[in-house]
Design an enzyme around this catalytic site. Structure first.
Site, PDB file in Angstrom:
ATOM      1  N   ASN A   8       0.862  -1.176   0.000  1.00 19.60           N
ATOM      2  CA  ASN A   8       0.000   0.000   0.000  1.00 19.60           C
ATOM      3  C   ASN A   8       0.902   1.231   0.000  1.00 19.60           C
ATOM      4  O   ASN A   8       1.548   1.518   0.996  1.00 19.60           O
ATOM      5  CB  ASN A   8      -0.893  -0.066   1.256  1.00 19.60           C
ATOM      6  CG  ASN A   8      -1.763   1.158   1.429  1.00 19.60           C
ATOM      7  OD1 ASN A   8      -1.821   2.017   0.555  1.00 19.60           O
ATOM      8  ND2 ASN A   8      -2.439   1.234   2.565  1.00 19.60           N
TER       9      ASN A   8
ATOM     10  N   LYS B  19       0.043   4.275  -0.016  1.00 21.01           N
ATOM     11  CA  LYS B  19      -0.544   5.427   0.687  1.00 21.01           C
ATOM     12  C   LYS B  19      -0.252   6.700  -0.115  1.00 21.01           C
ATOM     13  O   LYS B  19      -0.477   6.702  -1.324  1.00 21.01           O
ATOM     14  CB  LYS B  19      -0.021   5.488   2.128  1.00 21.01           C
ATOM     15  CG  LYS B  19      -0.215   4.152   2.849  1.00 21.01           C
ATOM     16  CD  LYS B  19       0.046   4.197   4.314  1.00 21.01           C
ATOM     17  CE  LYS B  19      -0.201   2.831   4.915  1.00 21.01           C
ATOM     18  NZ  LYS B  19      -0.105   2.810   6.369  1.00 21.01           N
TER      19      LYS B  19
ATOM     20  N   HIS C 221      -9.670   0.802   4.923  1.00 19.85           N
ATOM     21  CA  HIS C 221      -8.380   0.994   5.604  1.00 19.85           C
ATOM     22  C   HIS C 221      -8.583   1.937   6.795  1.00 19.85           C
ATOM     23  O   HIS C 221      -9.332   2.904   6.710  1.00 19.85           O
ATOM     24  CB  HIS C 221      -7.342   1.570   4.637  1.00 19.85           C
ATOM     25  CG  HIS C 221      -5.965   1.524   5.209  1.00 19.85           C
ATOM     26  ND1 HIS C 221      -5.524   2.445   6.123  1.00 19.85           N
ATOM     27  CD2 HIS C 221      -4.950   0.640   5.046  1.00 19.85           C
ATOM     28  CE1 HIS C 221      -4.290   2.137   6.482  1.00 19.85           C
ATOM     29  NE2 HIS C 221      -3.919   1.033   5.839  1.00 19.85           N
TER      30      HIS C 221
ATOM     31  N   GLU D 187      -6.819   4.252   7.985  1.00 13.45           N
ATOM     32  CA  GLU D 187      -6.534   5.671   7.756  1.00 13.45           C
ATOM     33  C   GLU D 187      -7.727   6.356   7.094  1.00 13.45           C
ATOM     34  O   GLU D 187      -7.999   7.526   7.349  1.00 13.45           O
ATOM     35  CB  GLU D 187      -5.250   5.819   6.918  1.00 13.45           C
ATOM     36  CG  GLU D 187      -4.026   5.549   7.778  1.00 13.45           C
ATOM     37  CD  GLU D 187      -2.806   5.061   7.010  1.00 13.45           C
ATOM     38  OE1 GLU D 187      -2.806   5.110   5.770  1.00 13.45           O
ATOM     39  OE2 GLU D 187      -1.851   4.627   7.690  1.00 13.45           O
TER      40      GLU D 187
ATOM     41  N   GLU E 123      -5.513  -5.602  10.375  1.00 16.80           N
ATOM     42  CA  GLU E 123      -4.477  -4.609  10.633  1.00 16.80           C
ATOM     43  C   GLU E 123      -4.786  -3.868  11.928  1.00 16.80           C
ATOM     44  O   GLU E 123      -5.570  -2.893  11.915  1.00 16.80           O
ATOM     45  CB  GLU E 123      -4.435  -3.584   9.496  1.00 16.80           C
ATOM     46  CG  GLU E 123      -4.137  -4.172   8.148  1.00 16.80           C
ATOM     47  CD  GLU E 123      -3.560  -3.122   7.205  1.00 16.80           C
ATOM     48  OE1 GLU E 123      -2.442  -3.318   6.747  1.00 16.80           O
ATOM     49  OE2 GLU E 123      -4.230  -2.102   6.975  1.00 16.80           O
TER      50      GLU E 123
ATOM     51  N   GLY F 290       1.975   1.820  10.832  1.00 14.46           N
ATOM     52  CA  GLY F 290       2.864   2.969  10.692  1.00 14.46           C
ATOM     53  C   GLY F 290       3.554   3.379  11.978  1.00 14.46           C
ATOM     54  O   GLY F 290       4.135   4.458  12.069  1.00 14.46           O
TER      55      GLY F 290
ATOM     56  N   SER G  93       3.182  -2.651  10.410  1.00 13.64           N
ATOM     57  CA  SER G  93       4.631  -2.653  10.639  1.00 13.64           C
ATOM     58  C   SER G  93       5.317  -3.974  10.260  1.00 13.64           C
ATOM     59  O   SER G  93       6.231  -4.408  10.954  1.00 13.64           O
ATOM     60  CB  SER G  93       4.942  -2.251  12.086  1.00 13.64           C
ATOM     61  OG  SER G  93       4.455  -0.948  12.334  1.00 13.64           O
TER      62      SER G  93
HETATM   63  P1  PGA Z   1       2.573  -0.062   7.817  1.00 12.13           P
HETATM   64  O1  PGA Z   1       1.137   0.106   7.148  1.00 12.13           O
HETATM   65  O2  PGA Z   1       3.214  -1.263   7.183  1.00 12.13           O
HETATM   66  O3  PGA Z   1       3.283   1.202   7.523  1.00 12.13           O
HETATM   67  O4  PGA Z   1       2.344  -0.276   9.277  1.00 12.13           O
HETATM   68  C1  PGA Z   1       0.339  -1.016   6.897  1.00 12.13           C
HETATM   69  C2  PGA Z   1      -0.953  -0.578   6.264  1.00 12.13           C
HETATM   70  O5  PGA Z   1      -1.466   0.478   6.611  1.00 12.13           O
HETATM   71  O6  PGA Z   1      -1.481  -1.277   5.393  1.00 12.13           O
END
Ligand code: PGA
Length: 235
Positions: free
Chosen positions: A6, A8, A90, A92, A159, A165, A195
């Site tokens: 992803n 982002k 997601h 976010e 997740e 993140g 992560s």
């Molecule tokens: P990250 O994000 O690997 O930076 O923790 C994972 C995600 O949001 O899919």
């Protein structure tokens, strides 16, 4: 295995092209057959000449073909590039961009009707994790309540919000217990995200009910994402 990246709000049109060219060469040279999904930014979507096991998906799109929805894209824009994969729910988008459950459900049903491969994200916040596994499972199942979990092209990404993140990966035991709990009622492939890095890819992919990973930060360097794909192919 399903290995997903992803992007982002990272990479440009130019660097996305370079990333995909490098990844594609690596996948071919190493005979990697696992399913690889890459979700670039909307402005970097394009027609790419890729191995058949690498698919490009949209990080988001509105539940419409086209129309007056400022700032959004619909299927007219996705069809231009033959995109048939989408990320929905997601954290976010839920937490930062305040996407409602109602909007998430509408998107899910719309893209399901069109046969899209849907990577649907679920995951609990820290306070729920701290109250124990039963609460975690109840929270995650509640996020699936109004969607058809038997849809054939559904992939679920677990997740935990507190692990996204933050550099804080859920422990193997936490991932294992949660995926086991989800597996009791879910046939769809289950991914873990939060992560994931090259260093912990193998141990996470070895978890019994883990069918793949959804990676943000650590996937933006093509060398690292390629290594994750290689690790998956060797399991
Ligand atoms: P990250 O994000 O690997 O930076 O923790 C994972 C995600 O949001 O899919």
């Amino acid at each position: 295995m399903i290995i997903a990246s992803n992007f982002k709000t990272n990479h440009t049109r130019e660097s996305t092209k370079e990333f995909l060219n490098t990844l594609n060469t690596f996948v071919k040279e190493n005979h990697i057959k696992d399913d690889i999904l890459v979700f670039p930014t909307a402005t970097s979507l394009d027609n790419f000449n890729l191995s058949s096991n690498i698919s490009i998906g949209a990080q988001n799109a509105y539940h419409v073909e086209k129309g007056s929805f400022t700032g959004e894209i619909g299927t007219e824009q996705l069809d231009e590039f033959g995109i048939k994969t989408i990320l929905i729910g997601h954290s976010e988008r839920r937490d930062v961009l305040k996407e409602s459950n109602d909007s998430i459900e509408k998107k899910y049903n719309f893209y399901k009707e069109l046969g899209y491969k849907i990577v649907f994200c679920i995951g609990e916040p820290l306070e729920v994790r701290e109250s124990g596994l039963q609460e975690v499972l109840a929270y995650n199942f509640a996020q699936l309540e109004n969607i058809d979990i038997n849809y054939e092209n559904l992939i679920i990404a677990y997740e935990p919000v507190w692990a996204i993140g933050t550099g804080l990966t859920a422990s193997l035991k936490q991932i294992d217990e949660t995926l086991n709990g989800l597996r009791k009622s879910i046939k769809a492939p289950l991914l873990y995200g939060g992560s994931v890095k090259v260093a912990n890819t193998k141990e996470i992919l070895e978890i019994e009910n883990c069918d793949g990973i959804l990676v943000g930060t650590a996937s933006w360097k093509v060398e690292d994402f390629s290594q994750m794909c290689r690790i998956a192919s060797e399991l």
